[in-house]
Design a protein around this motif. Structure first.
Motif, PDB file in Angstrom:
ATOM      1  N   GLY A 121       0.834  -1.194   0.000  1.00 29.94           N
ATOM      2  CA  GLY A 121       0.000   0.000   0.000  1.00 29.94           C
ATOM      3  C   GLY A 121       0.863   1.236   0.000  1.00 29.94           C
ATOM      4  N   ASP A 123       2.722   4.532   1.170  1.00 29.76           N
ATOM      5  CA  ASP A 123       3.312   5.098   2.381  1.00 29.76           C
ATOM      6  C   ASP A 123       2.991   6.595   2.342  1.00 29.76           C
ATOM      7  OD1 ASP A 123       4.830   5.909   4.502  1.00 29.76           O
ATOM      8  OD2 ASP A 123       6.733   5.144   3.748  1.00 29.76           O
ATOM      9  N   TRP A 124       1.789   6.952   2.784  1.00 29.55           N
ATOM     10  CA  TRP A 124       1.244   8.288   2.531  1.00 29.55           C
ATOM     11  C   TRP A 124       2.137   9.427   3.007  1.00 29.55           C
ATOM     12  CZ3 TRP A 124      -2.213   8.529  -1.043  1.00 29.55           C
ATOM     13  CH2 TRP A 124      -3.083   7.436  -1.237  1.00 29.55           C
ATOM     14  N   GLN A 130       6.053   3.333  -1.528  1.00 29.44           N
ATOM     15  CA  GLN A 130       5.070   2.326  -1.150  1.00 29.44           C
ATOM     16  C   GLN A 130       5.663   1.506  -0.007  1.00 29.44           C
ATOM     17  OE1 GLN A 130       1.950   2.192  -3.171  1.00 29.44           O
ATOM     18  NE2 GLN A 130       2.911   4.157  -3.658  1.00 29.44           N
ATOM     19  N   GLN A 131       4.838   0.669   0.609  1.00 27.22           N
ATOM     20  CA  GLN A 131       5.315  -0.132   1.721  1.00 27.22           C
ATOM     21  C   GLN A 131       4.513  -1.422   1.839  1.00 27.22           C
ATOM     22  OE1 GLN A 131       4.649   1.994   5.393  1.00 27.22           O
ATOM     23  NE2 GLN A 131       2.496   2.378   4.933  1.00 27.22           N
ATOM     24  N   ASP A 133       2.089  -3.451   3.688  1.00 26.70           N
ATOM     25  CA  ASP A 133       1.028  -3.028   4.605  1.00 26.70           C
ATOM     26  C   ASP A 133       0.041  -4.176   4.772  1.00 26.70           C
ATOM     27  OD1 ASP A 133      -1.103  -1.930   5.958  1.00 26.70           O
ATOM     28  OD2 ASP A 133      -1.159  -0.086   4.779  1.00 26.70           O
ATOM     29  N   VAL A 135      -2.371  -4.543   6.738  1.00 21.65           N
ATOM     30  CA  VAL A 135      -3.724  -4.134   7.131  1.00 21.65           C
ATOM     31  C   VAL A 135      -4.483  -3.534   5.953  1.00 21.65           C
ATOM     32  CG1 VAL A 135      -5.078  -2.657   8.663  1.00 21.65           C
ATOM     33  CG2 VAL A 135      -3.009  -3.773   9.517  1.00 21.65           C
ATOM     34  N   HIS A 136      -3.878  -2.533   5.312  1.00 23.28           N
ATOM     35  CA  HIS A 136      -4.578  -1.810   4.249  1.00 23.28           C
ATOM     36  C   HIS A 136      -4.021  -2.092   2.851  1.00 23.28           C
ATOM     37  CE1 HIS A 136      -6.596   0.441   7.374  1.00 23.28           C
ATOM     38  NE2 HIS A 136      -5.423   0.790   7.898  1.00 23.28           N
ATOM     39  N   GLY A 137      -2.939  -2.844   2.758  1.00 23.08           N
ATOM     40  CA  GLY A 137      -2.323  -3.088   1.463  1.00 23.08           C
ATOM     41  C   GLY A 137      -3.146  -4.011   0.578  1.00 23.08           C
TER      42      GLY A 137
END
Length: 225
Positions: A121, A123-124, A130-131, A133, A135-137
């Motif tokens: 997801g 990396d806001w 990006q990273q 993630d 949970v939200h990826g």
């Protein structure tokens, strides 16, 4: 189908672009590192691969993208109908893309193909990074195979096949398993990022059923590192 072409008519400040194949339905070009795939924001980011190709083929449309730092094979569609058809081919995973990368260290494990299955997801706070993630990826899978030692001490050459197509997927996945790509200014530690003048990632193979007749079509581009 048209025979392979080798022309430099798409040259510019970002380097020469080779047109490898042209027919009534699609184009395949070889992108240099450091050239945008599509225009960016600002007057200084208008020179890109898409506009160079469209200068010769006004009906050429974007189907997928390569990072600015990545070099290699790139596919474009001729016209809106073909753009939709090729986009479906990507969605249905009928298009096979392979890359070569030089990474820090030597990934362990058995010989042959292995997989990295880690969701990715944005990396806001640190965009465009990006990273991983969990949970939200979004689901992301990369297949990789060790080809041998890399051109620099302490490096390895890998063949990579992205099963999914997330932003910066190959770069994030390799960094996540402890083997960042050499020359990667976004994801590699400073010493590894500075070890090469460019990101050592190149799209080497592109294969798909040709939309004209379904016959296998395959293009290659050797890694320039």
């Amino acid at each position: 189908m048209v025979a392979r072409l080798d022309i430099d008519e798409l040259s510019g400040a970002g380097g020469a672009v080779r047109l490898l194949h042209a027919d009534a339905r699609l184009l395949v070009v070889d992108k240099p590192a450091g050239l945008l795939s599509v225009p960016g924001r600002g007057a200084d980011k208008q020179d890109c691969l898409a506009t160079r190709v469209q200068a010769l083929y006004p009906d050429a449309l974007v189907v997928h993208r390569l990072d600015m730092a990545t070099s290699g094979l790139w596919l474009m569609a001729r016209g809106l109908s073909m753009q939709r058809q090729l986009a479906r081919a990507f969605e249905q995973r009928d298009v096979c893309k392979r890359y070569q990368a030089v990474v820090a260290g030597r990934p362990g494990g058995d010989d042959g193909w292995q997989a990295i299955d880690l969701p990715i997801g944005a990396d806001w706070p640190n965009r465009p990074r990006q990273q991983v993630d969990p949970v939200h990826g979004r689901p992301a899978v990369t297949r990789w195979k060790l080809l041998g030692p890399g051109p620099l001490p302490g490096t390895s050459r890998l063949e990579l096949e992205p099963v999914t197509g997330r932003t910066h997927q190959l770069r994030v996945h390799l960094q996540a398993i402890g083997h960042p790509i050499v020359g990667d200014a976004l994801y590699a530690p400073e010493g590894i990022a500075a070890a090469a003048p460019r990101l050592l990632l190149h799209a080497t193979e592109l294969a798909l059923p040709h939309p004209a007749d379904g016959a296998p079509a395959h293009w290659t581009s050797p890694a320039p590192f």
